[in-house]
Design an enzyme around this catalytic site. Structure first.
Site, PDB file in Angstrom:
ATOM      1  CB  THR A  51      -0.848  -0.038   1.282  1.00  0.00           C
ATOM      2  OG1 THR A  51      -0.159   0.373   2.349  1.00  0.00           O
ATOM      3  CG2 THR A  51      -1.663  -1.480   1.594  1.00  0.00           C
ATOM      4  CB  CYS A  52       0.506   4.929  -0.247  1.00  0.00           C
ATOM      5  SG  CYS A  52      -1.023   4.999   0.834  1.00  0.00           S
ATOM      6  CG  ASN A  53       0.643   4.722   4.851  1.00  0.00           C
ATOM      7  OD1 ASN A  53       1.264   5.669   4.385  1.00  0.00           O
ATOM      8  ND2 ASN A  53      -0.427   4.881   5.303  1.00  0.00           N
ATOM      9  CG  HIS A 101       3.268  -6.338  11.720  1.00  0.00           C
ATOM     10  ND1 HIS A 101       3.488  -5.178  12.039  1.00  0.00           N
ATOM     11  CD2 HIS A 101       3.290  -6.654  10.425  1.00  0.00           C
ATOM     12  CE1 HIS A 101       3.577  -4.310  11.167  1.00  0.00           C
ATOM     13  NE2 HIS A 101       3.459  -5.398   9.894  1.00  0.00           N
ATOM     14  CB  ALA A 117     -12.136   1.997   6.878  1.00  0.00           C
ATOM     15  CD  GLN A 122      -4.828  -0.243   1.292  1.00  0.00           C
ATOM     16  OE1 GLN A 122      -4.475  -0.003   2.340  1.00  0.00           O
ATOM     17  NE2 GLN A 122      -4.698   0.935   0.291  1.00  0.00           N
ATOM     18  N   GLY A 195      -8.949  30.045  -4.878  1.00  0.00           N
ATOM     19  CA  GLY A 195      -7.341  29.677  -4.777  1.00  0.00           C
ATOM     20  C   GLY A 195      -7.444  28.111  -5.084  1.00  0.00           C
ATOM     21  CB  ALA A 196      -5.764  26.927  -7.874  1.00  0.00           C
TER      22      ALA A 196
END
Lengths: 449, 269
Positions: A51-53, A101, A117, A122, A195-196
């Site tokens: 995952t991204c983490n 873990h 969540a 994942q 604003g962008a």
């Protein structure tokens, strides 16, 4: 019983995003990596969670340092040239700690935002990918199959029985929560972005996922407004036309870099052709603030700045942290359950040998009997054989069941020794460890013969 | 006994809703609260059916029976909102009203009225039914309005505690309130018209000095006021919620005042 299970990998706790993003695996890439890993270090079972983490590999049976080295070699080509050694970013857990873990991960307790969540899905996806890989024996074999099934169940229990996933824990999701508390469904609602900036866009994306449709963007640099509007299939307007845009929207999101308020009470009042009938939600995430605080005094305007949003996030995080002891209790209970299940596997080779001996005795005795009773017709012989088999099964049933029960309750080592002594089991088959015979089906053993 | 069971179930449901509020709407208490609320309404309905079967008269005449039926109509309003997820939490504000009605009814005794023979016929039954529907419509608007005002206050004051989490979105409450008002606004004139026709037919003339006639006319004006609050300029949703709460309070206070002071109020609910 020592469990030769390991998890090796990187996570947000051990590696910065620059490392993690390099080590992320796509689905096809993950499948190839698992096959290669089995070939290289001889594991029977493996699951890769990316995952991204985190990027983590669960291995069974793991063979100490050899397994860590194999995973490191698998990750090295993706890491490329990095500062220091890849090993410095790797973590590894063994046996019960690896089980604990994974249960923590699937429950969202090991996530960057406690209780998120998404990780549950994942984990499910990683498990499914390994289980469906067309290889023999299956990549998610009996041990990892059981482990991941239990991990998903633990994640579900923690989420439903504790408040670990309650409330939103990011500024964007809190903005959505506020909008829902005012408008209910956000389907068809319109939002004006001043604003962008990146955070503003994150919030708009979160609102869009909830059904917000009309996006109007106003930015000092008109081209950037056009870019952002195109990305969200919205409309760009010149910054000096915001008075005309406000009455047409339900939500205003401010994130300009202006040094002074761009939205004052008089602008908001003037922008309405007539006093507003429905509420207007204004979210001001700019620092310094884009909206004059007096705007919040308008009866149907709900104004929130970045501190207000942060206050909600902090409150939700506090609630989630309060749920940690309950979540840990569930995880501990299931870890012990898995440990007991695994321990019960050790008894399988012993039971198999007991049965083998019983079958040998039965067959030898039947042969001797039939030699002396040649007058028996085939039908009678069949009946005697059936009787002998039933007798054998009944005699073995209770010791087998008690042995399993003893193993499951954690006091089985002595029992196994006793059975080995009583039956004289000392051969290689009985001494085999579960990893040497990992595909044993306990039910099949019981129903066999 | 069945009426008492209904009251106890209402009480149990209320306790569950309060627990859900105190827990910040966490856990599975919401489903249990909704189930017990629904069960309470069903038991209440069974109690009224039993009354009808036993005494061969509808529970519409006599204070005890009429108040219990009025409470049951409030229960029916609860059944409408229960399947609406978060909106079901309006029960927290409506249940006390239903419980008070049922409690008072039990206190007075839910018994057949000696005047029952004087009050019969389809016209009378429809008159009472529409009147009850009208008042419970306003009660529903009151409940939704009360929660609207609290949620509005929480949002304005940036207090994101238990009430903020528990109370449904403003838009949902506004829709429920509007629904209640429309039900009441349509039902009450029908009740008044049918009551007038029934009285003229059975008694010869309509007594405007009759406290319940005064109360009904005043109630209709309150509805009109609440509807007018929805029109015009400015924060109409907020104003409408406020008007529903104040209007309902006015109707209840007027009822109590008339009940205590007006002569001939013995038959008045």
């Amino acid at each position: 019983v020592t469990m030769p299970l390991a998890v090796v990998g990187v996570s947000h706790a051990t590696a910065p995003v620059e490392i993690r993003e390099r080590l992320a695996f796509g689905p096809a890439e993950a499948e190839r990596a698992l096959v290669a890993l089995r070939k290289e270090c001889g594991v029977n079972e493996a699951v890769l969670l990316s995952t991204c983490n985190r990027t983590e590999v669960y291995l069974f049976p793991a063979r100490g340092q050899r397994s860590i080295d194999a995973v490191e070699r698998m990750l090295a080509p993706k890491a490329g040239a990095i500062e220091g050694h890849l090993r410095d970013y790797l973590f590894h857990e063994w046996g019960d700690s690896a089980v604990h873990h994974l249960f923590q991960v699937s429950s969202g307790l090991d996530s960057m935002v406690t209780g998120e969540a998404e990780i549950q899905g994942q984990v499910r996806e990683a498990y499914r990918r390994a289980a469906e890989l067309p290889v023999a024996p299956p990549m998610a074999g009996p041990v990892l199959n059981r482990l991941f099934q239990m991990a998903l169940s633990v994640g579900g229990r923690v989420r439903s029985e504790t408040s670990i996933g309650e409330g939103s824990a990011s500024v964007a999701s809190v903005a959505v929560e506020l909008a829902r508390k005012i408008f209910g469904s956000l389907k068809g609602k319109r939002v004006l972005i001043l604003g962008a900036g990146t955070t503003g866009e994150l919030i708009v994306s979160a609102l869009a996922r909830e059904g917000v449709e009309g996006v109007v963007v106003a930015n000092r640099t008109y081209d950037r407004a056009v870019d952002l509007a195109r990305r969200h299939r919205g409309l760009a307007v010149p910054f000096d036309r915001i008075r005309e845009a406000i009455p047409t929207v339900d939500i205003v999101l401010c994130s300009t870099a202006a040094p002074h308020p761009v939205l004052t009470r008089s602008i908001v009042r003037e922008s309405f052709s007539e006093p507003r009938r429905h509420p207007l939600l204004i979210i001001d995430i700019a620092v310094p603030r884009d909206v004059d605080p007096a705007v919040g005094d308008e009866p149907e305007v709900f104004l929130y700045n970045v501190d207000d949003l942060r206050k909600i996030v902090d409150e939700h995080v506090r609630v989630r942290e309060g749920a940690l002891p309950d979540a840990q209790h569930i995880i501990r209970t299931h870890s012990e359950e898995f440990q007991a299940w695994y321990a019960s596997l050790e008894v399988v080779p012993v039971i198999r040998e007991m049965r083998r001996q019983a079958v040998a005795v039965r067959e030898a005795e039947l042969e001797r009997l039939f030699r002396g009773m040649t007058h028996l017709d085939p039908r009678d012989r069949e009946r005697v054989e059936e009787f002998a088999q039933r007798l054998q099964n009944k005699l073995l049933h209770d010791p087998t069941a008690q042995l399993r029960k003893g193993m499951a309750s954690g006091g089985g080592a002595e029992l196994v020794e006793a059975v080995r002594f009583l039956y004289g089991i000392r051969d290689a088959a009985a001494d085999a460890t579960p990893e040497q015979a990992p595909h044993v089906d306990l039910e099949e053993e019981e129903n066999g013969e | 006994v069945i009426h008492l069971a209904a009251l106890l179930l209402y009480l149990g449901a209320f306790v569950l809703w309060v627990s859900l509020l105190l827990k910040g709407a966490r856990g599975r208490m919401g489903r249990a609260a909704a189930v017990v609320t629904g069960l309470a309404v069903l038991v209440h309905g069974a109690a009224l059916l039993d009354f009808w079967r036993t005494h061969a008269e509808l529970p519409l005449v006599g204070p005890g029976a009429a108040l219990s039926t009025l409470g049951f109509v409030g229960g029916l309003a609860l059944l409408v909102v229960l399947p609406m997820k978060e909106a079901a939490r309006v029960a927290l504000a409506l249940l006390p009203f239903v419980m008070i009605l049922q409690g008072v009814a039990l206190g007075l005794g839910i018994e057949p009225s000696p005047f029952a023979l004087d009050f019969q016929g389809t016209g009378f039954v429809l008159h009472v039914s529409f009147a009850f529907l009208g008042y419970q419509g306003l009660a529903l608007a009151f409940a939704a309005g009360t929660l609207y005002l609290i949620q509005h206050h929480e949002l304005k004051e940036k207090r994101f505690g238990r009430f903020f989490v528990f109370i449904p979105p403003l838009a949902t409450l506004e829709r429920i309130g509007r629904f209640g008002l429309w039900v009441g606004f349509v039902s009450l004139p029908l009740a008044l018209g049918l009551g007038w026709a029934w009285t003229v037919q059975n008694r010869g003339s309509l007594e405007f000095a009759d406290p319940k006639v005064l109360w009904a006319i005043m109630s209709w004006f309150v509805f009109l006021g609440v509807f007018l609050a929805r029109r015009g300029r400015g924060s109409t949703e907020y104003r409408s919620a406020l008007a529903a709460v104040v209007g309902f309070a006015v109707i209840i206070c007027t009822y109590l005042a008339l009940r205590v002071t007006a002569s001939g109020s013995g038959l008045f609910l």
